[in-house]
Motif scaffolding. Structure first.
Motif, PDB file in Angstrom:
ATOM      1  N   ARG C  68       0.834  -1.192   0.000  1.00 17.11           N
ATOM      2  CA  ARG C  68       0.000   0.000   0.000  1.00 17.11           C
ATOM      3  C   ARG C  68       0.876   1.252   0.000  1.00 17.11           C
ATOM      4  O   ARG C  68       2.039   1.219   0.369  1.00 17.11           O
ATOM      5  N   THR C  70       1.280   4.958   1.516  1.00 10.59           N
ATOM      6  CA  THR C  70       0.870   5.777   2.652  1.00 10.59           C
ATOM      7  C   THR C  70       1.257   7.216   2.360  1.00 10.59           C
ATOM      8  O   THR C  70       2.425   7.514   2.121  1.00 10.59           O
ATOM      9  N   LEU C 128     -10.169   8.941  -3.720  1.00 15.72           N
ATOM     10  CA  LEU C 128      -9.888   8.136  -2.526  1.00 15.72           C
ATOM     11  C   LEU C 128     -10.985   7.095  -2.333  1.00 15.72           C
ATOM     12  O   LEU C 128     -10.721   5.965  -1.916  1.00 15.72           O
ATOM     13  N   ALA C 133      -9.542   3.952  -0.082  1.00 13.61           N
ATOM     14  CA  ALA C 133      -8.536   4.458   0.844  1.00 13.61           C
ATOM     15  C   ALA C 133      -8.956   4.262   2.284  1.00 13.61           C
ATOM     16  O   ALA C 133     -10.137   4.101   2.589  1.00 13.61           O
ATOM     17  N   THR C 134      -7.969   4.309   3.145  1.00  9.55           N
ATOM     18  CA  THR C 134      -8.204   4.252   4.583  1.00  9.55           C
ATOM     19  C   THR C 134      -7.626   5.511   5.218  1.00  9.55           C
ATOM     20  O   THR C 134      -6.510   5.918   4.884  1.00  9.55           O
ATOM     21  N   ILE C 169      -3.150   8.944   4.878  1.00  6.11           N
ATOM     22  CA  ILE C 169      -4.142   8.261   4.053  1.00  6.11           C
ATOM     23  C   ILE C 169      -3.427   7.058   3.445  1.00  6.11           C
ATOM     24  O   ILE C 169      -2.334   7.202   2.898  1.00  6.11           O
ATOM     25  N   GLU C 170      -4.054   5.903   3.562  1.00  2.00           N
ATOM     26  CA  GLU C 170      -3.452   4.686   2.989  1.00  2.00           C
ATOM     27  C   GLU C 170      -4.269   4.237   1.788  1.00  2.00           C
ATOM     28  O   GLU C 170      -5.499   4.257   1.813  1.00  2.00           O
ATOM     29  N   LEU C 171      -3.550   3.818   0.777  1.00  2.00           N
ATOM     30  CA  LEU C 171      -4.219   3.339  -0.431  1.00  2.00           C
ATOM     31  C   LEU C 171      -3.660   1.966  -0.798  1.00  2.00           C
ATOM     32  O   LEU C 171      -2.457   1.834  -1.013  1.00  2.00           O
TER      33      LEU C 171
END
Lengths: 159, 748, 288
Positions: C68, C70, C128, C133-134, C169-171
């Motif tokens: 991922r 970040t 996102l 996304a998280t 934000i994590e993707l």
């Protein structure tokens, strides 16, 4: 009265130590405290670009930056473009191309153009128009401003 | 020195200051001991002021003054260029959103901000009118106190004035085809990047006022009258405005700031925010009904035009805008029967004022668009119908006025060539062409003084405001040309009524012509003195001495100016001084109180592409050709022309005030009032001039700063209409409006 | 502008403690392009403003680890748009970041700020959403990972709790080939707030994810896993029913002055079709 903060900034190459209240913007401090009135006050919402200055190599709308946020930063304003009394090539090109009519937006345009050329020495017309879209010119000198940036880029190649 | 500097484009005089940031605009000036002022306004349009309590504000540290109508001489002084109807501050009632009820002044901006927020105003909102329909309703509340217009039959209505003009007999005229439509033009604002700013400072037994004003001498008179001072005790400084466009012509808050300064006994400075500037100046919106009568052969038979302009709560110069702007509404055509009735309609909105084009773009949009409808109705090409009816040089196209002062068909033909009129169009595209005409200044008075100093350098004193149009440069060019000084040996002094002689105003694209001629006259006076001097020095008959472009011609040789000046002035040195005076008096018999000094004529041609799914309009090519007589500085002419064109694209494509139900401007400020950016330009913008040296200004020049704005909307509208085959009669042509027009056609 | 206390914590823990203590009276300052406007117009009146830009753990940047990406919350739009990893894996996000405001705005506005303002028109919200996304939040209770679709509530309101601030934000990097695009509607070509924003992502498994904003109180995610939308060979009629279902949650406000509901809804469909074409083309080009 609000508590003030001591900040140290370098403005146009000169180190400055200032006491600023937290709610004063960089634009306020440049204009009112340092008396550098080249950056102009117009929309105060980051739409017109008249207050554009360069902070650590990047353009900002100084109306949207708190002065205290700029602590430790290097700031260049339009007053810092000319060196030893001789115009920067970009200023010269603005003059030669007739880019300044009323002139009020021009300091901001110059700073935006300066930063654009620093990052992209040979921009296309589209890149210039996109890069300077955050600087409104109600006199409508956009074509001359674009020409001035192109001329400066070409000049840079020759040198 | 015989090379001409006229017709060349030297660097702008004042340009160095503009590119280095050292140019001092009003807001950049610093006065010792200045108080910072803020206006107090209400959150609605029209309200009865019940009470104002300043005690909390005055209790704040650093607050020096809170001033309301109650603190002023009674009755509260009123002023206005047409009608003295505007009180220096709201009296009893606010009339529009932004009408100030109090001014505060404090040691710092922070204190002034805080104080303004603490002024407690008790008020009662009153019924108000914000649209033409509401203002013209017989039951509408009156915007203006009828007592301000004694004896006026319209005083008990919201119609401030009617402006009927015409010739022939429209009712009796018979045309093969009659086309009638109604068009609207939005309320837009100048959006000079420099918001308006004012400083006033007590100055001995007088006052000094700094303002972003276009007409310093006019302001001087207003201040003198409000304060009861002689003109000589009122000194107005007018640093170059950061864009004017008409919005800075007339006094707004200068009288208020001057009164505050006197009351405080200290300098007071008020710098408006952009939002406050939106609430201070705008262009009148307009609804225009046009009936065009045309014969099958394309001959225009009549134009019957009714234009209602929605002006604001105070007259300002708005009614003159209505009268003068609508006057040439039938266009640059020979039309045998014309009836125009324009009305200025008061409303509880921002007072409208002069704005580039001066009332003309509104009617031009309607009448030129309707001419296209007429062409369509008879199956004639839109260019052809224009050339068929256009007035030729010398034609009395307005029967009782200055005949056509140019061969305008040249301009139209050139624009048509440049747009490729008649060549095949790609799908989704259309072309339009429109003609614009505007009456130049109808009165004028421009004095100037030119001093040829002992070393051959020159100082020009001229009361024009250089707000970007480049008057400073043009006057310097004239002086350099006539007196032989290099351009950088010429200084032009403006913007100080204590030093610079009187100039009536900077408006109506007049300055090159009127002040230019005045400067030329002053230079010629110096030339005459040089002739006398040369004749004396060289013992020749003065009649045999000539002076031209800085060269003194003797019968046997040529001398430079300095070679005559130095010995002529002798050991004590000194200087030669020349004065210029150009006077264009009012003519009471003329409908506009004076025939125009010249007509501004422009032809704009557009090729546009429309995205049928989204309604987006792309201006593929924008051609503007202006008849300028002679371009004294071609680059400045081009930048004024392009600037006017781009400004015209603003009201054509995106600009308009949006009001809420209580008369507040919803899109107040730069986030939701959109003007063109560098990304909103035509893909190709071409500006050309027609130059026959047939103007009344120096070297055959005409005024030209407004022409390219006049007919942008009609030309773009026509191009869009051709692209989508649907007429749109309301501006701006936003994507949504274009999309909606397409939807309506599909569902119809 | 009214005044406030300005604090510049150096650790996340310190920032969280101040934020928690301040509650509603404390506001986080990242780029300031929204907050400073609100401080000036009086629509935000915090007593404490917490500047995140000197926190070592929140240094701006993008890093790839564990499949991922970040993105630190303080990363500005200019850098999001230019980042090679973002451009490679999440082109619609790069496109969205590149159209936020002007250059000057993009040099200050942060990804974290754009998300936390929860504007229905936020350009980065829709990419996102399509990229799943998280949002990583630190608070008094520790770290919380919030799916972006569970983050937005309505304009200016998120599911962040008292004392929580967004740190990253994590993707997730897509496991299969994808194509994506971001499009918007504005009133002019120069920088403008969008009256419709829309992102789309299609992948090699035939899943199409749409997200759209500025047509309701919060941006909306809609997923089609029938494979119909992602298949360019499917006739238009077959797609339109599914598209209608995808856009069913749009509910634009009639109060907005930027565009009418009818126009927004129509443009949603136009933009949707255009973005889908671009994304499918990108997917096809990428899998050559």
């Amino acid at each position: 009265m609000a508590e003030t903060h001591r900040i140290e900034v370098t403005v146009n190459g000169l180190p400055r130590m200032l006491e600023v209240p937290p709610h004063h913007t960089l634009l306020d401090v440049l204009r009112d405290d340092l008396r550098l009135t080249g950056a102009k006050e117009c929309c105060l919402v980051g739409e017109c670009g008249a207050c554009t200055v360069i902070v650590d190599g990047r353009t900002v709308d100084s109306c949207l930056v708190l002065a205290v946020e700029a602590d430790g930063c290097e700031i260049t304003t339009v007053e810092g473009l000319a060196q030893d009394g001789s115009l920067d090539p970009l200023q010269r090109a603005f003059l030669d191309e007739g880019a300044a009519q009323c002139g009020f937006c021009i300091p901001g345009q110059l700073m935006a153009a300066h930063a654009l050329l620093a990052g992209n020495p040979h921009p296309t017309v589209a890149e210039i128009q996109e890069g300077l879209a955050g600087n409104l010119c109600r006199c409508g000198s956009y074509l001359q401003i674009t020409d001035a940036v192109l001329a400066t880029a070409a000049e840079g190649t020759r040198r | 020195m015989s090379a001409t500097i006229i017709g060349t484009s030297p660097n702008r005089v004042g340009g160095i200051g503009r590119v280095t940031g050292s140019q001092q605009y009003v807001a950049d000036l610093r006065l010792a001991d200045v108080l910072e002022a803020r206006l107090v306004t209400l959150d609605c349009a029209r309200a009865r002021i019940i009470s104002i309590d300043a005690s909390a504000a005055l209790a704040l540290p650093g607050v020096r003054l809170v001033m309301t109508a109650a603190d002023l001489p009674q009755p509260v002084p009123r002023f206005g260029p047409q009608l003295e109807d505007r009180p220096v501050i709201a009296v009893g009632e606010t009339k529009y959103h932004g009408d100030p009820v109090a001014i505060v002044a404090a040691e710092t901006k922070d204190a002034a901000d805080a104080a303004a927020a603490l002024v407690r105003v008790e008020y009662e909102e009153l019924p108000a009118v914000f649209t033409l329909a509401a203002a013209l309703d017989p039951a509408a509340p009156l915007v203006q106190d009828p007592a301000l217009r004694p004896g006026d039959r319209l005083a008990s209505t919201n119609v401030l004035r009617e402006h009927p003009i015409g010739w022939g007999d429209v009712d009796a005229a018979v045309a093969d085809v009659v086309v009638e439509h109604t068009y609207t033009f939005p309320m837009v604002t100048h959006f000079a990047i420099e918001p308006h700013a004012y400083i006033a400072a007590p100055d001995g037994d007088g006052i000094a006022v700094w303002s972003t004003i276009q007409h310093p001498n006019w302001l001087q008179k207003v201040i003198a009258k409000v304060l009861g001072m002689p003109l000589a005790k009122v000194r107005v400084f007018a640093p170059d405005p950061g864009g004017g466009f008409g919005g800075k012509q007339h006094a707004k808050y200068e009288p208020l700031v001057a009164l505050a300064a006197i009351r405080a006994g200290r300098p007071v400075r008020l710098v408006l925010s952009l939002e406050e500037t939106f609430q201070a100046v705008r262009r009148a919106s307009c609804e225009v009904r046009v009936r065009t009568g045309v014969n099958r052969d394309g001959a225009l038979v009549f134009e019957d035009i009714a234009a209602d302009y929605l002006i604001g709560a105070y007259a300002d110069i708005a009614d003159r805008v209505v009268g003068k702007g609508s006057y040439p509404a039938a266009g640059p055509y020979t039309v045998p029967n014309v009836r125009i009735l324009a009305r200025s309609v008061l409303s509880h909105t921002v007072p409208s004022t002069a704005f580039r084009g001066f009332g003309n773009p509104q009617v031009n949009w309607a009448v030129e668009s309707n001419l296209d409808e007429a062409a369509l109705a008879i199956g004639m090409d839109r260019l052809e119908i224009r050339l068929r009816n256009i007035a030729h040089r010398g034609d009395a196209f307005i029967p009782f006025d200055t005949p056509a002062d140019g061969e305008w068909s040249q301009t139209v033909t050139r624009a048509a060539e440049l747009i490729g009129w008649g060549s095949p169009l790609p799908p989704g595209r259309g072309r339009g062409i429109a003609l614009g005409i505007k009456s130049g200044p109808t009165t004028g008075l421009s004095y100037s003084t030119v001093r040829l100093l002992g070393d051959g350098s020159v100082i020009v004193f001229a009361g024009t405001s250089d707000m970007g149009q480049g008057a400073r440069t043009v006057f310097a060019q004239i002086a350099a040309q006539e007196l032989g000084a290099p351009l950088d040996w010429v200084t032009v002094v403006m913007g100080d009524t204590a030093i610079v002689p009187y100039d009536q105003q900077t408006s109506a694209s007049r300055s090159t012509v009127l002040m230019g001629n005045s400067v030329l006259m002053a230079c010629r006076s110096i030339q005459a003195q040089l002739r006398t001097m040369a004749a004396r020095l060289h013992a020749v008959d003065e009649a045999l001495v000539g002076v031209d472009r800085g060269v003194v011609h003797l019968p046997d040789r040529d001398l430079s100016v300095i070679d005559v000046l130095k010995p002529g002035l002798g050991r004590l040195g000194g200087e030669l001084t020349g004065n210029g005076e150009v006077r264009k008096d009012a003519d009471p018999s003329h409908p506009l109180s004076g025939a125009p000094a010249f007509f501004e004529f422009n032809c704009t041609a557009i090729e546009a592409e429309v995205d049928r799914e989204t309604g987006d309009v792309t201006i593929v090519r924008h051609v503007t050709v202006s008849d300028v007589g002679r371009a004294l500085n071609p680059l400045q002419v081009r930048t004024q022309d392009e600037g006017a064109a781009i400004q015209g694209l603003g009201h054509t494509l995106m600009e308009h005030y949006i009001f809420d139900e209580v008369g507040r401007i919803r899109n107040l400020g730069a986030i939701d009032y959109r003007i063109p950016t560098s990304m909103d330009l035509p893909l190709d913008l071409v500006s050309e001039t027609i130059e026959n040296a047939d103007g009344p200004g120096p070297y055959g020049s005409k005024g030209m700063s407004e022409g390219a704005l006049l007919c942008v909307a009609a030309a773009v509208g026509a191009a869009v209409r051709e692209a989508i085959r649907v007429p749109i009669r309301d501006l701006p042509l936003t994507p949504e409006r274009v999309w909606r027009a397409l939807q309506e056609r599909e569902t119809a | 502008m009214h005044t406030f206390a300005y604090v510049r914590p150096t650790t996340v823990a310190e920032a969280v403690a101040i934020l928690d203590a301040g509650g509603r009276d404390a506001r986080v300052l990242a780029g300031g392009t929204d907050l400073v406007i609100r401080l000036r117009d009086g629509s935000a009146t915090p007593t404490t403003v917490i500047d995140l830009k000197r926190i070592a753990d929140l240094r701006p940047g993008v890093r790839e680890e564990g499949g991922r990406l970040t993105i630190s919350a303080t990363t500005v739009m200019t850098d999001v748009a230019a980042d090679p990893l973002v451009r490679r894996h999440f082109p619609a996000l790069a496109e969205a970041a590149a159209v936020v405001g002007s250059v000057q705005i993009r040099n200050r506005a942060t990804l974290g700020g754009n998300v936390c303002n929860a504007s229905p028109a936020a350009d980065t919200a829709t990419p996102l959403l399509v990229f799943d996304a998280t949002v990583v939040a630190e608070g008094p209770g520790g770290t919380r990972r919030i799916a972006i679709d569970d983050f937005f509530v309505r304009s200016g309101v998120t599911t962040l709790q008292r004392g929580e601030l967004v740190t990253a934000i994590e993707l997730p990097i897509p496991a299969v080939a994808t194509g994506s695009a971001h499009v918007r509607r504005t009133r002019r070509r120069g920088h403008d707030l969008a009256s419709v924003t829309l992102s789309v992502r299609v992948d090699a498994l035939g899943v199409t994810r749409f997200a759209y904003g500025s047509v309701g109180p919060r941006p909306v995610l809609a997923v089609d896993d029938t494979g119909v939308l992602a298949d360019p060979a499917v006739p238009a009629e077959a797609r339109s029913a599914i598209l209608e279902r995808m856009f069913a949650d749009a509910s634009p406000s009639p109060r907005s002055m930027r565009a009418s509901p009818a126009y927004r809804l129509a443009m949603l469909r136009v933009l949707g079709a255009r973005a889908l074409r671009s994304a499918i083309e990108q997917l096809a080009a990428g899998s050559d």
